[in-house]
Design a protein around this motif. Structure first.
Motif, PDB file in Angstrom:
ATOM      1  N   ARG A 153     -10.578  -0.330   3.998  1.00 49.93           N
ATOM      2  CA  ARG A 153      -9.662  -0.864   2.981  1.00 49.93           C
ATOM      3  C   ARG A 153      -9.854  -0.172   1.634  1.00 49.93           C
ATOM      4  N   VAL A 154     -11.082   0.203   1.340  1.00 53.23           N
ATOM      5  CA  VAL A 154     -11.357   0.933   0.094  1.00 53.23           C
ATOM      6  C   VAL A 154     -10.736   2.326   0.175  1.00 53.23           C
ATOM      7  N   VAL A 155     -10.872   2.990   1.324  1.00 52.48           N
ATOM      8  CA  VAL A 155     -10.259   4.305   1.504  1.00 52.48           C
ATOM      9  C   VAL A 155      -8.757   4.204   1.284  1.00 52.48           C
ATOM     10  N   LEU A 156      -8.128   3.211   1.887  1.00 55.97           N
ATOM     11  CA  LEU A 156      -6.686   3.027   1.730  1.00 55.97           C
ATOM     12  C   LEU A 156      -6.319   2.723   0.286  1.00 55.97           C
ATOM     13  N   ASP A 157      -7.054   1.816  -0.350  1.00 57.60           N
ATOM     14  CA  ASP A 157      -6.765   1.467  -1.748  1.00 57.60           C
ATOM     15  C   ASP A 157      -6.879   2.677  -2.664  1.00 57.60           C
ATOM     16  N   GLU A 158      -7.913   3.470  -2.450  1.00 63.06           N
ATOM     17  CA  GLU A 158      -8.104   4.663  -3.285  1.00 63.06           C
ATOM     18  C   GLU A 158      -6.966   5.661  -3.078  1.00 63.06           C
ATOM     19  N   ALA A 159      -6.565   5.865  -1.826  1.00 55.79           N
ATOM     20  CA  ALA A 159      -5.468   6.786  -1.537  1.00 55.79           C
ATOM     21  C   ALA A 159      -4.160   6.281  -2.143  1.00 55.79           C
ATOM     22  N   ILE A 160      -3.933   4.988  -2.083  1.00 56.24           N
ATOM     23  CA  ILE A 160      -2.726   4.401  -2.676  1.00 56.24           C
ATOM     24  C   ILE A 160      -2.717   4.647  -4.186  1.00 56.24           C
ATOM     25  N   GLU A 161      -3.856   4.454  -4.824  1.00 53.15           N
ATOM     26  CA  GLU A 161      -3.937   4.673  -6.277  1.00 53.15           C
ATOM     27  C   GLU A 161      -3.694   6.138  -6.628  1.00 53.15           C
ATOM     28  N   LEU A 162      -4.231   7.045  -5.817  1.00 53.18           N
ATOM     29  CA  LEU A 162      -3.976   8.469  -6.052  1.00 53.18           C
ATOM     30  C   LEU A 162      -2.491   8.781  -5.913  1.00 53.18           C
ATOM     31  N   ALA A 163      -1.858   8.221  -4.898  1.00 55.87           N
ATOM     32  CA  ALA A 163      -0.430   8.451  -4.689  1.00 55.87           C
ATOM     33  C   ALA A 163       0.400   7.861  -5.828  1.00 55.87           C
ATOM     34  N   LYS A 164       0.008   6.699  -6.308  1.00 60.79           N
ATOM     35  CA  LYS A 164       0.728   6.095  -7.436  1.00 60.79           C
ATOM     36  C   LYS A 164       0.595   6.964  -8.682  1.00 60.79           C
ATOM     37  N   HIS A 165      -0.583   7.527  -8.878  1.00 59.65           N
ATOM     38  CA  HIS A 165      -0.833   8.320 -10.083  1.00 59.65           C
ATOM     39  C   HIS A 165      -0.180   9.701 -10.014  1.00 59.65           C
ATOM     40  N   PHE A 166      -0.294  10.371  -8.869  1.00 53.29           N
ATOM     41  CA  PHE A 166       0.158  11.754  -8.767  1.00 53.29           C
ATOM     42  C   PHE A 166       1.453  11.942  -7.980  1.00 53.29           C
ATOM     43  N   GLY A 167       1.784  10.997  -7.117  1.00 52.07           N
ATOM     44  CA  GLY A 167       2.899  11.187  -6.191  1.00 52.07           C
ATOM     45  C   GLY A 167       4.221  10.648  -6.687  1.00 52.07           C
ATOM     46  N   GLY A 168       5.187  10.707  -5.786  1.00 51.59           N
ATOM     47  CA  GLY A 168       6.521  10.201  -6.067  1.00 51.59           C
ATOM     48  C   GLY A 168       6.558   8.684  -6.104  1.00 51.59           C
ATOM     49  N   ALA A 169       7.725   8.148  -6.424  1.00 52.42           N
ATOM     50  CA  ALA A 169       7.896   6.713  -6.671  1.00 52.42           C
ATOM     51  C   ALA A 169       7.360   5.821  -5.554  1.00 52.42           C
ATOM     52  N   ASP A 170       7.691   6.111  -4.326  1.00 50.10           N
ATOM     53  CA  ASP A 170       7.281   5.240  -3.221  1.00 50.10           C
ATOM     54  C   ASP A 170       6.300   5.905  -2.261  1.00 50.10           C
ATOM     55  N   SER A 171       5.732   7.022  -2.659  1.00 50.35           N
ATOM     56  CA  SER A 171       4.831   7.729  -1.742  1.00 50.35           C
ATOM     57  C   SER A 171       3.604   6.901  -1.394  1.00 50.35           C
ATOM     58  N   HIS A 172       3.203   6.004  -2.283  1.00 45.70           N
ATOM     59  CA  HIS A 172       2.019   5.172  -1.999  1.00 45.70           C
ATOM     60  C   HIS A 172       2.247   4.287  -0.774  1.00 45.70           C
ATOM     61  N   LYS A 173       3.479   3.851  -0.555  1.00 48.18           N
ATOM     62  CA  LYS A 173       3.782   3.018   0.612  1.00 48.18           C
ATOM     63  C   LYS A 173       3.635   3.836   1.900  1.00 48.18           C
TER      64      LYS A 173
END
Length: 147
Positions: free
Chosen positions: A107-127
């Protein structure tokens, strides 16, 4: 969580941020990894970054990208070439942590990846990142997910 644990967590989070940027740069430029790392260290305040973890993530993800890509292909709904560069860098990093760092809860791996996607990626890439890594965790962390 103690202040020491918080500092360790923050240092690893910063290492991931710099690593995903370096992986992205490598994907776009094919610059030698040691040059990417040296420039990152020279151009940024790295005193609160887990430098060993940053080095590991940057070098191992790039070195093992073919194996990581095969893991990702099994859970992707599109070709790797159809992914945005930030998504691919983030997914590779997440796949590496899921596979090689069982001490980090999935869950930490997923949360960290989601935060990276929110910071660097496109609008919905975190999903999308969340869905892909969650499917990969079903394979790589099956016992942990069932617990």
């Amino acid at each position: 969580m103690s202040q020491t644990q918080q500092a360790i967590y923050a240092a690893k989070r910063k290492a991931r941020r710099f690593a995903v940027q370096g992986i992205y740069e490598w994907q776009m430029s094919q610059n030698p990894v040691h040059e990417i790392e040296a420039r990152t260290r020279a151009d940024n305040a790295m005193h609160k970054v887990d430098l060993n973890y940053y080095h590991e993530l940057l070098t191992r993800v790039i070195a093992e990208r073919e194996v990581l890509d095969e893991l990702l292909k099994s859970v992707l709904d599109r070709e790797l070439t159809a992914l945005d560069g930030v998504e691919l860098a983030t997914l590779r990093l997440g796949a590496y942590e899921l596979r090689d760092h069982a001490e980090i809860p999935y869950r930490v791996v997923l949360d960290e990846a989601i935060e990276l996607a929110k910071h660097f990626g496109g609008a919905d890439s975190h999903k999308y990142i969340n869905g892909v890594l969650d499917r990969l965790a079903q394979t790589l962390r099956q016992a942990e997910k069932q617990a």
